[in-house]
Design a protein around this motif. Structure first.
Motif, PDB file in Angstrom:
ATOM      1  N   LEU A 178      -3.762 -13.114 -11.047  1.00 47.69           N
ATOM      2  CA  LEU A 178      -4.608 -12.261  -9.699  1.00 47.69           C
ATOM      3  C   LEU A 178      -3.230 -10.706  -9.536  1.00 47.69           C
ATOM      4  O   LEU A 178      -3.191 -10.845 -10.159  1.00 47.69           O
ATOM      5  N   ALA A 179      -4.178 -10.477  -8.417  1.00 46.70           N
ATOM      6  CA  ALA A 179      -3.413  -9.119  -7.963  1.00 46.70           C
ATOM      7  C   ALA A 179      -3.558  -9.121  -6.019  1.00 46.70           C
ATOM      8  O   ALA A 179      -5.031  -8.914  -5.778  1.00 46.70           O
ATOM      9  N   VAL A 180      -2.311  -9.097  -5.117  1.00 50.51           N
ATOM     10  CA  VAL A 180      -2.239  -8.908  -4.553  1.00 50.51           C
ATOM     11  C   VAL A 180      -1.769  -8.062  -3.405  1.00 50.51           C
ATOM     12  O   VAL A 180      -0.747  -7.733  -5.026  1.00 50.51           O
ATOM     13  N   LEU A 181      -2.171  -7.092  -3.063  1.00 49.44           N
ATOM     14  CA  LEU A 181      -1.547  -6.319  -2.636  1.00 49.44           C
ATOM     15  C   LEU A 181      -0.225  -6.793  -1.058  1.00 49.44           C
ATOM     16  O   LEU A 181       1.552  -6.374  -0.955  1.00 49.44           O
ATOM     17  N   ALA A 182      -0.494  -7.803  -0.909  1.00 53.38           N
ATOM     18  CA  ALA A 182       0.867  -8.453  -0.030  1.00 53.38           C
ATOM     19  C   ALA A 182       0.915 -10.029  -0.748  1.00 53.38           C
ATOM     20  O   ALA A 182       0.109 -10.042   0.125  1.00 53.38           O
ATOM     21  N   ASP A 183       2.291 -10.410  -0.823  1.00 56.27           N
ATOM     22  CA  ASP A 183       2.992 -11.884  -0.821  1.00 56.27           C
ATOM     23  C   ASP A 183       3.705 -11.977   0.061  1.00 56.27           C
ATOM     24  O   ASP A 183       4.708 -11.472   0.368  1.00 56.27           O
ATOM     25  N   ARG A 184       2.868 -13.226   1.558  1.00 52.17           N
ATOM     26  CA  ARG A 184       4.545 -13.275   2.247  1.00 52.17           C
ATOM     27  C   ARG A 184       4.854 -15.044   2.047  1.00 52.17           C
ATOM     28  O   ARG A 184       5.564 -15.285   3.027  1.00 52.17           O
ATOM     29  N   GLY A 185       4.822 -15.452   0.928  1.00 49.87           N
ATOM     30  CA  GLY A 185       4.694 -16.917   0.636  1.00 49.87           C
ATOM     31  C   GLY A 185       4.258 -17.617   1.666  1.00 49.87           C
ATOM     32  O   GLY A 185       3.398 -17.797   2.025  1.00 49.87           O
ATOM     33  N   HIS A 186       5.145 -18.890   1.690  1.00 52.31           N
ATOM     34  CA  HIS A 186       5.020 -20.266   2.144  1.00 52.31           C
ATOM     35  C   HIS A 186       3.247 -21.029   1.458  1.00 52.31           C
ATOM     36  O   HIS A 186       2.847 -21.203   1.984  1.00 52.31           O
ATOM     37  N   ARG A 187       3.844 -20.377   0.483  1.00 48.64           N
ATOM     38  CA  ARG A 187       2.351 -21.634  -0.608  1.00 48.64           C
ATOM     39  C   ARG A 187       2.411 -23.253  -0.360  1.00 48.64           C
ATOM     40  O   ARG A 187       3.339 -23.862  -0.254  1.00 48.64           O
ATOM     41  N   LEU A 195       5.544 -17.882  12.193  1.00 46.42           N
ATOM     42  CA  LEU A 195       5.025 -17.039  12.888  1.00 46.42           C
ATOM     43  C   LEU A 195       4.477 -15.294  12.850  1.00 46.42           C
ATOM     44  O   LEU A 195       4.224 -15.329  14.206  1.00 46.42           O
ATOM     45  N   GLU A 196       4.590 -15.650  12.146  1.00 43.86           N
ATOM     46  CA  GLU A 196       4.061 -14.222  11.805  1.00 43.86           C
ATOM     47  C   GLU A 196       2.664 -13.762  11.183  1.00 43.86           C
ATOM     48  O   GLU A 196       2.916 -15.005  10.546  1.00 43.86           O
ATOM     49  N   LYS A 197       2.321 -13.040  10.931  1.00 38.86           N
ATOM     50  CA  LYS A 197       0.911 -12.785  10.426  1.00 38.86           C
ATOM     51  C   LYS A 197       0.990 -11.476   9.557  1.00 38.86           C
ATOM     52  O   LYS A 197       1.262 -10.375  10.418  1.00 38.86           O
ATOM     53  N   ILE A 198       0.517 -11.299   8.422  1.00 34.69           N
ATOM     54  CA  ILE A 198       0.592  -9.698   8.213  1.00 34.69           C
ATOM     55  C   ILE A 198      -0.711  -9.110   8.267  1.00 34.69           C
ATOM     56  O   ILE A 198      -2.112  -9.714   8.034  1.00 34.69           O
ATOM     57  N   GLU A 199      -0.500  -7.797   8.841  1.00 32.79           N
ATOM     58  CA  GLU A 199      -2.387  -7.853   8.652  1.00 32.79           C
ATOM     59  C   GLU A 199      -2.298  -6.122   7.818  1.00 32.79           C
ATOM     60  O   GLU A 199      -1.390  -5.469   7.664  1.00 32.79           O
ATOM     61  N   VAL A 200      -3.683  -6.472   7.158  1.00 37.19           N
ATOM     62  CA  VAL A 200      -4.291  -5.280   6.598  1.00 37.19           C
ATOM     63  C   VAL A 200      -4.656  -4.318   7.147  1.00 37.19           C
ATOM     64  O   VAL A 200      -5.857  -5.048   7.172  1.00 37.19           O
ATOM     65  N   ASN A 201      -4.892  -3.759   7.186  1.00 34.62           N
ATOM     66  CA  ASN A 201      -5.771  -2.245   7.603  1.00 34.62           C
ATOM     67  C   ASN A 201      -5.964  -1.120   6.068  1.00 34.62           C
ATOM     68  O   ASN A 201      -5.061  -0.754   5.659  1.00 34.62           O
ATOM     69  N   LEU A 202      -7.111  -1.063   6.025  1.00 31.52           N
ATOM     70  CA  LEU A 202      -7.728   0.002   4.599  1.00 31.52           C
ATOM     71  C   LEU A 202      -9.011   0.868   5.474  1.00 31.52           C
ATOM     72  O   LEU A 202      -9.414   0.807   6.074  1.00 31.52           O
ATOM     73  N   THR A 203      -8.662   1.880   5.242  1.00 31.93           N
ATOM     74  CA  THR A 203      -9.213   2.972   5.817  1.00 31.93           C
ATOM     75  C   THR A 203     -11.140   2.337   5.482  1.00 31.93           C
ATOM     76  O   THR A 203     -11.496   3.301   6.346  1.00 31.93           O
ATOM     77  N   ILE A 208     -12.254   0.617   5.693  1.00 28.85           N
ATOM     78  CA  ILE A 208     -13.174  -0.766   6.866  1.00 28.85           C
ATOM     79  C   ILE A 208     -12.540  -0.201   8.557  1.00 28.85           C
ATOM     80  O   ILE A 208     -12.636   0.073   8.977  1.00 28.85           O
ATOM     81  N   ASP A 209     -10.578  -0.297   8.803  1.00 29.15           N
ATOM     82  CA  ASP A 209     -10.613   0.394   9.198  1.00 29.15           C
ATOM     83  C   ASP A 209      -9.824   1.299  10.361  1.00 29.15           C
ATOM     84  O   ASP A 209      -9.112   1.832  10.791  1.00 29.15           O
ATOM     85  N   GLY A 210     -10.231   2.627   9.005  1.00 33.03           N
ATOM     86  CA  GLY A 210      -9.911   4.028   9.612  1.00 33.03           C
ATOM     87  C   GLY A 210      -8.748   4.317   8.766  1.00 33.03           C
ATOM     88  O   GLY A 210      -8.786   5.353   9.219  1.00 33.03           O
ATOM     89  N   GLU A 211      -7.885   3.696   8.468  1.00 29.44           N
ATOM     90  CA  GLU A 211      -5.942   4.297   7.705  1.00 29.44           C
ATOM     91  C   GLU A 211      -5.291   2.891   7.210  1.00 29.44           C
ATOM     92  O   GLU A 211      -5.822   1.697   7.124  1.00 29.44           O
ATOM     93  N   ASP A 212      -4.800   3.839   6.388  1.00 29.77           N
ATOM     94  CA  ASP A 212      -3.983   2.370   5.641  1.00 29.77           C
ATOM     95  C   ASP A 212      -2.942   2.545   5.509  1.00 29.77           C
ATOM     96  O   ASP A 212      -2.008   3.024   6.532  1.00 29.77           O
ATOM     97  N   LYS A 213      -3.000   0.061   6.161  1.00 30.29           N
ATOM     98  CA  LYS A 213      -1.546   0.347   6.741  1.00 30.29           C
ATOM     99  C   LYS A 213      -0.790  -1.169   6.558  1.00 30.29           C
ATOM    100  O   LYS A 213      -2.527  -1.822   6.774  1.00 30.29           O
ATOM    101  N   VAL A 214       0.277  -1.319   6.097  1.00 28.15           N
ATOM    102  CA  VAL A 214       0.413  -3.036   6.170  1.00 28.15           C
ATOM    103  C   VAL A 214       1.268  -3.794   7.453  1.00 28.15           C
ATOM    104  O   VAL A 214       2.139  -3.329   7.288  1.00 28.15           O
ATOM    105  N   THR A 215       0.940  -4.256   8.763  1.00 25.19           N
ATOM    106  CA  THR A 215       2.086  -4.627   9.503  1.00 25.19           C
ATOM    107  C   THR A 215       2.536  -5.952   9.553  1.00 25.19           C
ATOM    108  O   THR A 215       1.288  -6.835   9.495  1.00 25.19           O
ATOM    109  N   ILE A 216       3.162  -5.796   9.957  1.00 30.59           N
ATOM    110  CA  ILE A 216       3.402  -8.288  10.504  1.00 30.59           C
ATOM    111  C   ILE A 216       3.128  -7.963  12.159  1.00 30.59           C
ATOM    112  O   ILE A 216       3.702  -6.551  13.018  1.00 30.59           O
ATOM    113  N   ILE A 217       3.190  -8.633  12.115  1.00 31.68           N
ATOM    114  CA  ILE A 217       2.750  -9.157  13.780  1.00 31.68           C
ATOM    115  C   ILE A 217       2.875 -10.385  14.065  1.00 31.68           C
ATOM    116  O   ILE A 217       2.905 -11.273  12.748  1.00 31.68           O
ATOM    117  N   GLN A 218       4.289 -10.785  14.997  1.00 26.33           N
ATOM    118  CA  GLN A 218       4.456 -11.533  15.291  1.00 26.33           C
ATOM    119  C   GLN A 218       3.568 -12.458  16.313  1.00 26.33           C
ATOM    120  O   GLN A 218       2.901 -11.825  17.210  1.00 26.33           O
TER     121      GLN A 218
END
Length: 179
Positions: free
Chosen positions: A126-135, A153-161, A163-173
């Motif tokens: 298994l390969a993942v870009l982000a591992d946020r825990g809480h298994r 209470l947080e969410k990780i949002e992954v944007n990839l070029t 689909i989304d036009g840009e590459d970024k990973v952000t944490i959303i409260q």
């Protein structure tokens, strides 16, 4: 993560895959729809650049295998498919499964069920870009772009070029629920 951090993480993961598998022979890369597909394809491109050898990359739709949806039916199962939409075999292959975020582990469990319905791989990594825990299930990634500790209470949002036009990973409260 910004575009540069994502690029570096994927390059590192490509090298780790090559090292752990002693090359890429008998390996296939399978991305979980939707963003996992693009991560698998990017890794395939990096491996081609590094090794000079192509590796098959494809997509896996796990919609009918999710435990938060209706029961699967024989007609609703989908095999691993390449970019052209042709299915490919995973029997006795080393399958490297890709997803964007690893959270509870339920998506990965569904993906493994789907893979096993289409053949018996030699092994699954298994390969993942982000591992946020809480298994919620005993699942861990073999390759991780970045460990990102989060609260529930947080969410990780992954944007990839692609689909989304840009590459970024952000944490959303997210807003907490009132009792």
């Amino acid at each position: 993560m910004d575009e540069t951090a994502i690029r570096r993480a994927l390059t590192r993961i490509a090298h780790e895959i090559l090292e752990k598998n002693k090359g890429i022979d008998n390996c296939v890369l399978v991305g979980i729809r939707t963003r996992g597909i693009y991560l698998a394809r990017r890794i395939a491109e990096r491996i081609l650049e590094i090794e000079g050898k192509p590796v098959q990359a494809g997509a896996l739709d796990i919609t009918s295998y999710r435990d938060d949806r209706g029961r699967k039916t024989a007609e609703s199962t989908t095999a691993c498919v390449d970019e052209a939409g042709a299915s490919f075999a995973i029997q006795d292959k080393r399958v490297i499964l890709f997803d964007d975020v690893l959270y509870t582990g339920r998506t990965i469990r569904a993906a493994m069920d789907a893979l096993m319905d289409h053949g018996r791989p030699q092994l699954i990594q298994l390969a993942v870009l982000a591992d946020r825990g809480h298994r919620e299930l005993p699942i861990r990634a073999d390759y991780v772009g970045k460990n990102v500790p989060t609260s529930k209470l947080e969410k990780i949002e992954v944007n990839l070029t692609e689909i989304d036009g840009e590459d970024k990973v952000t944490i959303i409260q997210q807003r907490g629920q009132q009792a």
